[in-house]
Design a protein around this motif. Sequence first.
Motif, short mmCIF file in Angstrom:
data_model
loop_
_atom_site.label_atom_id
_atom_site.label_comp_id
_atom_site.label_asym_id
_atom_site.label_seq_id
_atom_site.Cartn_x
_atom_site.Cartn_y
_atom_site.Cartn_z
N LEU A 206 0.72 -1.21 -0.11
CA LEU A 206 -0.03 -0.09 -0.19
C LEU A 206 0.73 1.23 0.05
O LEU A 206 0.55 2.40 -0.64
N ARG A 207 2.00 1.39 0.58
CA ARG A 207 2.90 2.42 0.71
C ARG A 207 3.31 2.51 -0.68
O ARG A 207 3.60 3.77 -1.00
N THR A 208 3.74 1.75 -1.53
CA THR A 208 4.17 1.95 -2.94
C THR A 208 3.06 2.75 -3.68
O THR A 208 3.38 3.49 -4.77
N LYS A 209 1.87 2.67 -3.01
CA LYS A 209 0.81 3.12 -3.85
C LYS A 209 0.38 4.73 -3.15
O LYS A 209 -0.84 4.93 -3.44
N GLY A 210 1.31 5.15 -2.42
CA GLY A 210 0.94 6.28 -1.69
C GLY A 210 0.10 6.33 -0.46
O GLY A 210 -0.20 7.34 -0.02
N PHE A 211 -0.27 5.40 0.01
CA PHE A 211 -1.05 5.01 1.33
C PHE A 211 -0.06 5.43 2.52
O PHE A 211 1.19 4.71 2.26
N ARG A 212 -0.54 6.11 3.30
CA ARG A 212 0.27 6.45 4.44
C ARG A 212 -0.27 6.19 5.85
O ARG A 212 -1.50 6.32 6.13
N VAL A 213 0.51 5.89 6.73
CA VAL A 213 0.24 5.38 8.12
C VAL A 213 1.05 6.29 9.00
O VAL A 213 2.39 6.30 8.89
N SER A 214 0.81 7.02 10.08
CA SER A 214 1.45 7.88 10.72
C SER A 214 2.63 7.02 11.68
O SER A 214 2.25 6.04 12.11
N LYS A 215 3.88 7.68 11.95
CA LYS A 215 4.77 6.92 12.51
C LYS A 215 4.44 7.07 14.00
O LYS A 215 5.16 6.44 14.69
N THR A 216 3.44 7.66 14.34
CA THR A 216 3.19 7.62 15.73
C THR A 216 1.96 6.83 16.11
O THR A 216 1.40 6.70 17.24
N ALA A 217 1.45 6.09 14.96
CA ALA A 217 0.25 5.38 14.97
C ALA A 217 0.38 4.01 16.26
O ALA A 217 1.62 3.46 16.22
N LYS A 218 -0.51 3.83 16.88
CA LYS A 218 -0.36 2.79 17.82
C LYS A 218 -0.70 1.32 17.28
O LYS A 218 0.01 0.43 17.71
N SER A 219 -1.44 1.57 16.04
CA SER A 219 -1.51 0.16 15.19
C SER A 219 -2.02 0.61 13.99
O SER A 219 -2.51 1.81 14.01
N PHE A 220 -1.85 -0.15 12.75
CA PHE A 220 -2.43 0.05 11.63
C PHE A 220 -3.89 0.41 11.50
O PHE A 220 -4.42 1.42 11.17
N ALA A 221 -4.53 -0.34 12.41
CA ALA A 221 -6.13 -0.23 12.45
C ALA A 221 -6.51 1.09 13.11
O ALA A 221 -7.37 1.65 12.85
N ALA A 222 -5.81 1.24 14.01
CA ALA A 222 -5.87 2.56 14.73
C ALA A 222 -5.65 3.79 14.07
O ALA A 222 -6.19 4.80 14.16
N ASP A 223 -4.82 3.56 13.10
CA ASP A 223 -4.25 4.68 12.28
C ASP A 223 -5.16 5.29 11.20
O ASP A 223 -5.44 6.18 10.80
N ILE A 224 -6.04 4.39 10.80
CA ILE A 224 -7.06 4.54 9.60
C ILE A 224 -8.04 5.33 10.23
O ILE A 224 -8.76 5.53 11.17
N GLU A 225 -8.51 6.45 9.33
CA GLU A 225 -9.38 7.37 9.80
C GLU A 225 -10.52 7.49 8.36
O GLU A 225 -10.35 8.57 7.70
N PRO A 226 -11.56 6.86 8.63
CA PRO A 226 -12.69 6.90 7.66
C PRO A 226 -13.20 8.31 7.72
O PRO A 226 -13.58 8.65 8.82
N GLU A 227 -13.58 8.80 6.63
CA GLU A 227 -14.09 10.12 6.32
C GLU A 227 -15.61 10.40 5.96
O GLU A 227 -16.59 10.94 6.45
#
Length: 506
Positions: A206-227
């Motif tokens: 996903l990162r190769t496709k521009g998807f980003r997760v914060s370096k401060t994230a507690k977990s992948f699932a926690a970092d996702i923010e549906p809008e």
Amino acid sequence: MKNFGISLLAALFILCSCENDKGNGDNQEIEVNEDVASFKEIGTITVGGLAAAEISAYDETTKRLFTVNNSATNQIDVIDLSDPINPKKLAVIDLSVYSGASNSVAVYDGKLAVALESTTNKQGNGKVVVFKTSDYSLIKEITVVALPDMVTFSPDGKYIISANEGEPNADYSVDPDGTVSIIDVTNNYAVTTLNFAAFESQLATLRTKGFRVSKTAKSFAADIEPEYITISADSKTAWVTLQENNGVAKVDLATKTITSIFGLGYKDFNSAENGIDVSDKDLVVSFTPWKLKGLFMPDAIASYVVNGTPYFITANEGDAREYGTYADVARLKSLNLDATVFPDAATLKADAKMGRLNLVSTEGDTDNDGDLDELISFGARSFTIWNGNTGSLVFDSKNDLDKRSNDFGTYDDTRSDDKGSEPEAVVVAKMGNKNILFVGLERTDTVMVYDITNPSAPQYLQSIKTGDAPEGLLFIPASKSPNKRSLLVVSSEGDGVVKFFQPNLQ
């Protein structure tokens, strides 16, 4: 005589048309011969001040508009829209008793759904509360998870879908999972909540496709923010923007599963067609190529189908993470640029060049040596049409929104360093045999209208002046409209004004 004949025929057709379709998701439409490039204001109402008119929903049975009002209150304002030229405030639905602040509203078949974030603990569970549109009595109070930010009904009315953003607290010590809740209206409002943990193993791809997760994230699932959510006309598929992550999730509503995450990649501003104005201090508006990329980071999303292929359209606003002392935004002049890649760094850092441009400070250090090898900004200053099956880019509006705002006299040069015209909202409407797109631009107080019948070659139609900071766009088709003419409803959170626009008959 020809135009009169067409108008009379349309009027007779309207009077004889069947009005038994329900809700705001039915695609049944009556034939009205309207000029899709001639929307003009016919009515307006002020419901409050800042944050008073963010999102609106319409109930065709009662001919009422329900508008979020978070100015100095915590309520839904009910507007009598039986005469769109003279809308009147009719009542108030007090939300304070539910310990939540409203973020979104949706209507279907006499039911009003309201998304409420907790006012006592933003990281705590939120609610979706359902009322009758006729007398505002409570139908159901449904607990969902943290920060329900957008709510919508499926076109068949079977489901209420909530995008639960799950933002962290100020020091990131509590960061709830971002989730999507599927509420089954036909099963006593039973809730199925989906998180994104299953996709953590795909992060590298996903990162190769521009998807980003914060370096401060507690977990992948926690970092996702549906809008924001859009649902296909057949009520089988939902697409959900993951704004801060620069992605879109695809959801199968029948199986209640997230089937895909699409990374949206980068917008390359280093071309004439994508050139942007990056300085708010150069005293000129100049759309110029820069050695710069943008993360699309969409806010609102809409969808439609052409020849059996689904498409979704995004408003590529961009959004920083700013929680307490943490922020991932910084001006270019405050950052270290790689001297080999940017030998002209000193020049670029001038305020009249790129110095004041807001960048994603946590992106762009490709070799991890402490300086930036790429410059990454927030948003794409555009709308984009994507293939709904594959997530591939079909069309991007390049710099058309900013340039047309400037031509229209609404471009705000003081926002050049931060997202430009700031596309916020998108709505697709079927008018006759055409698919029409409305794009709300928060910083230029404008709605732009495009014919997107051909997804790969949209055609610009019109610019419309709105209230301050248009946030919510709502299209009411002629079949559901109180005056049996198409209506565009624009809710503006900057001044608390709701405006109503209608096209001319041909």
